[in-house]
Write an enzyme that holds these catalytic residues in place. Structure first.
Site, PDB file in Angstrom:
ATOM      1  N   ASP A   1       0.854  -1.181   0.000  1.00  0.00           N
ATOM      2  CA  ASP A   1       0.000   0.000   0.000  1.00  0.00           C
ATOM      3  C   ASP A   1       0.894   1.237   0.000  1.00  0.00           C
ATOM      4  O   ASP A   1       1.827   1.347   0.802  1.00  0.00           O
ATOM      5  CB  ASP A   1      -0.908   0.013   1.219  1.00  0.00           C
ATOM      6  CG  ASP A   1      -1.881   1.179   1.188  1.00  0.00           C
ATOM      7  OD1 ASP A   1      -2.904   1.075   0.493  1.00  0.00           O
ATOM      8  OD2 ASP A   1      -1.609   2.194   1.854  1.00  0.00           O
ATOM      9  N   LEU A   2       0.625   2.168  -0.910  1.00  0.00           N
ATOM     10  CA  LEU A   2       1.449   3.377  -1.035  1.00  0.00           C
ATOM     11  C   LEU A   2       1.097   4.366   0.064  1.00  0.00           C
ATOM     12  O   LEU A   2      -0.089   4.607   0.353  1.00  0.00           O
ATOM     13  CB  LEU A   2       1.249   4.019  -2.404  1.00  0.00           C
ATOM     14  CG  LEU A   2       1.651   3.172  -3.628  1.00  0.00           C
ATOM     15  CD1 LEU A   2       1.391   3.946  -4.902  1.00  0.00           C
ATOM     16  CD2 LEU A   2       3.111   2.759  -3.538  1.00  0.00           C
TER      17      LEU A   2
ATOM     18  N   ASP B   1      -4.463   2.333  -4.688  1.00  0.00           N
ATOM     19  CA  ASP B   1      -3.013   2.486  -4.630  1.00  0.00           C
ATOM     20  C   ASP B   1      -2.362   1.255  -3.994  1.00  0.00           C
ATOM     21  O   ASP B   1      -1.312   1.364  -3.359  1.00  0.00           O
ATOM     22  CB  ASP B   1      -2.639   3.754  -3.848  1.00  0.00           C
ATOM     23  CG  ASP B   1      -3.184   3.732  -2.426  1.00  0.00           C
ATOM     24  OD1 ASP B   1      -4.036   2.876  -2.134  1.00  0.00           O
ATOM     25  OD2 ASP B   1      -2.766   4.579  -1.612  1.00  0.00           O
TER      26      ASP B   1
END
Length: 781
Positions: free
Chosen positions: A368-369, A411
């Site tokens: 996960d960004l 994302d």
């Protein structure tokens, strides 16, 4: 799909469909006994040629009437088919009762009745296509045309033309009308079956078989009539009897849509070998017709139909090629993320299922960004899209052959590592983390984001795909709670923490101990317990979601002694976590705690760092039944607009706002009216204890004063304290500051005798006005 009305009741004068079917079959058997003894005597002619021969189509009409009443959606179709058989009966009677030897010119009245039945049968065929097939692809309609031409070519070449040539007929209208009409209806029925595929119901197939029998009988009748060998009641008449029996069976098997909607759903799918059977057979038959008749120097209807069938086959092949290309494109789109070109979630899960079935080791990385929303908001969504594409292109070359990189949604990315043990998976995760954290240039601006990566391995940590996904997701959100990095799943079947320093622990955070600090009100009741972290240097800091498992296990031990909720502080990273209510509820369920066993506190850092998400997250938590409290700001920074929109159950005022209420009347006004406003909005108001006089005034202003009489305790120490009772938790005597109260009342602040009263008359009026729409207060007594 709404269910259709049920079948209507049958009139008493009309026999049941089953009785009509059985009776008609018996009558047909009686008629068959007389076909060997022709010509009939006058009495036998009346019994066989007039009574029995017309009784069979009469029974068919009765069964069709039953089908019309039983299937409302097809009432007109079966009614038309019953009318067609009644016209046939009228034609038979007119033909039988006509004067013998009379020279009648075609068409006679009997011929008109016979021919009038054909349009009704054609309407039935088209109506069945409309009812059973709503919308079809172009190839389906080409299959129908191809089947009709193929049937026409075969029937003309192998049935009609040889019979007419043998009888020496020239092909006049009188001799060709009935075979040609039969052929047109037969071609139409076969076309309908070709459009729908061989999944068509039995009734449609029986009607097609009935038209084959009728065509055969009419061709034989035409031939024998021309040769002068036809005798009424002979074997040729059995073809029409069989036609009636097949049609009657089709009507008897008709059922309302609600009883066969599942079958019709399967009809709507044009896939499998059944779709190609009829077009393939018709094409081969047309080629055989051309091979036999081509080159004889004459052009025939059979050759023309066969050529048309072959031409339609070529067109159908081209259309099929285009459909296959479109199907491949659709399958590619279904398996690929449109933005990045990477495999999507569905493809990754399918690959993971195959790897798990092989019983070999397989690891899953969920990434996960961190900071992606800032790029989206600051530079626009196109910049966010460019960033996702750039990161996908950067990660892919760093993976091993056979590894699968997929975009999991939003994302989030995922990496499937076949054959990777936990150590190898963590090594790959660290390499991916380093690549993601490098700067990326999008729209001419260098941006840098972080990454939180969770790692889980099967079969060591998970025996199936849902467990593997859940464990990797758990590890990922733990990494996010630690402000990014790589985190391996630390759980085991007994939910015990992993040993410190093992390969499954976090690669970034040091080992810390969870401690607990009770908060009590002036009456000595323990209101809640703060979860704290003690680092290597014994520095205490609020515990966040990454420490939920340890904290909840401890809370589960004291909850049975005394139901005191555990207060956990939400950081900005916690607020941004997807499915936050689900995560917390799942962990409470895992240790057997109810929802009221946790109190979630949103502090200043979360309010400032995730201002856009706080309101929606609090609403989601409240909807799930989880209780929340919001920390109010210091003087000059109390955002009343935010407090209006934050659906929290409690507001905890900052000590900087409450410490001067004894010496400063203006501060008392602010606190009193703030408390009244919060109570009107459905919130409780908490404050930290300072001294006896200040605590007494705050209590009368409507605030709940909380103090911490104990240092931070371990879980077992807190359980022992609750079991033994705590004399130190008794409230200290409150001081009545009479002069201060009179001074506050002079400046407009009414101090009542109970914390349930409103601090001022204006505030009390405001609270009463909102009483009917006030949400439930947070009650932690």
């Amino acid at each position: 799909m709404n269910p259709e009305p049920g079948p209507r009741s049958t009139p008493g004068w009309l026999p049941s469909s089953r009785a009509a079917l059985v009776g008609t079959v018996l009558l047909a058997g009686l008629f068959a006994t007389g076909t060997a003894a022709v010509p009939h005597s006058p009495v036998a002619a009346v019994v066989y040629d007039l009574v029995l021969f017309n009784a069979v189509p009469l029974g068919t009409s009765v069964v069709c009437l039953h089908a019309a009443r039983r299937v409302p959606a097809e009432r007109a179709l079966w009614g038309a088919l019953g009318a067609a058989w009644l016209l046939s009966i009228v034609g038979n009677l007119l033909f039988s009762l006509a004067p013998p030897g009379g020279a009648a010119t075609f068409p006679t009245v009997a011929d008109a009745c016979y021919l009038a039945a054909y349009p009704l049968i054609a309407v039935v065929a088209l109506g069945l296509l409309h009812v059973r097939g709503v919308r079809r692809q172009p190839s389906a309609w080409l299959d129908g045309v191809l089947a009709a031409l193929g049937v026409t070519a075969c029937a003309v070449a192998f049935l009609i033309t040889p019979s007419l040539r043998t009888a020496g007929l020239t092909g006049s209208a009188a001799t060709l009308t009935y075979p040609v009409a039969d052929l047109l209806v037969l071609a139409l029925l076969v076309a309908v079956i070709a459009v729908l595929g061989l999944h068509s119901d039995v009734g449609l197939l029986l009607m097609t078989a009935a038209m084959v029998c009728k065509l055969t009988g009419d061709v034989l009748l035409t031939r024998q009539s021309a040769l002068g060998t036809y005798l009424p009641g002979g074997p040729v008449d059995l073809s029409w009897i069989l036609t009636a029996l097949l049609t009657m069976t089709a009507a008897h098997l008709a059922r309302p849509r609600r009883e066969r909607h599942l079958h019709l759903e399967s009809v709507g799918s044009r896939t499998g070998w059944r779709v190609l059977v009829i077009p393939l057979v018709c094409t081969i038959a047309s080629l055989v017709v051309l091979g036999i008749q081509w080159g004889d120097g004459t052009a025939s209807l059979a050759e023309a139909a066969a050529l048309g069938c072959v031409a339609v086959t070529l067109v159908r092949t081209a259309v099929t090629f285009q459909e296959i290309l479109g199907l491949q494109a659709v399958r590619h789109q279904a398996a690929t993320d449109e933005l990045t070109g990477l495999p999507n979630r569905r493809t990754l899960l399918a690959c993971a299922e195959r790897e798990l079935d092989s019983n070999g080791p397989v690891s899953l990385l969920l990434l996960d960004l961190d900071g992606f929303k800032a790029v989206n908001d600051g530079l626009g969504h196109h910049a966010g899209d460019d960033l996702l594409r750039a990161l996908g292109d950067r990660i892919r070359p760093a993976l091993r052959p056979g590894d699968v990189l997929a975009r999991f949604g939003g994302d989030e990315f995922a990496v499937l590592l076949p054959g990777a043990d936990p150590a190898a998976a963590l090594e790959v995760a660290e390499r991916v983390h380093g690549l993601v954290c490098r700067p990326v240039t999008v729209t001419g601006v260098a941006v840098q984001v972080g990454a939180s990566i969770g790692v889980a391995t099967a079969p060591d940590q998970a025996g199936n795909l849902p467990d593997l996904l859940r464990h990797a997701d758990t590890a990922m959100y733990l990494a996010k709670a630690e402000q990014g990095g790589v985190r391996g799943y630390t759980g085991n079947p007994h939910h015990q923490p992993a040993e410190p320093g093992s390969a499954a622990t976090s690669t970034r955070s040091p080992v810390k101990t969870v401690l607990f600090r009770p908060l009590v009100d002036p009456a000595g009741r323990m209101v809640c317990v703060d979860a704290l972290l003690s680092g290597p240097e014994r520095d205490l800091e609020p515990a966040h979601l990454s420490d939920l498992d340890d904290a909840f296990r401890a809370a589960g031990r004291w909850w049975t002694v005394q139901p005191v909720p555990l207060r956990i502080e939400l950081s900005a990273a916690d607020v941004r976590l997807p499915r936050l209510p689900d995560r917390i509820s799942a962990r409470l369920l895992r240790v057997g705690l109810p929802l009221e066993a946790v109190l979630l506190r949103v502090g200043r850092a979360a309010l400032l760092g995730a201002a856009d998400e706080v309101a929606s997250v609090l609403a989601a938590l409240s909807a799930r039944g989880l209780r929340t409290t919001v920390e109010g700001f210091a003087p000059g920074a109390l955002a009343l607009g935010w407090l209006r929109d934050l659906p929290a159950g409690c507001v905890h005022l900052d000590p900087g706002l409450t410490r001067d209420v004894v010496t400063d009347a203006r501060a008392s006004l602010v606190v009193g009216h703030t408390a009244a406003l919060m109570r009107a909005l459905g919130c409780s108001v908490w404050v930290d204890a300072t001294d006896e006089r200040t605590d007494a005034v705050l209590t009368r202003l409507g605030c709940r004063v909380l103090r911490t009489p104990h240092p931070a305790l371990s879980g077992p120490q807190l359980v022992a304290l609750l079991e033994a009772g705590d004399p130190r938790s008794a409230s200290r005597p409150a001081v009545e500051p009479a002069q201060l109260i009179r001074r506050l009342e002079q400046v407009g602040v009414h101090v009542g005798g109970s914390d349930e009263e409103q601090p001022s008359s204006e505030s009390g009026q405001l609270a009463d006005e909102h009483a009917d729409r006030r949400p439930r207060d947070l009650d932690l007594h």
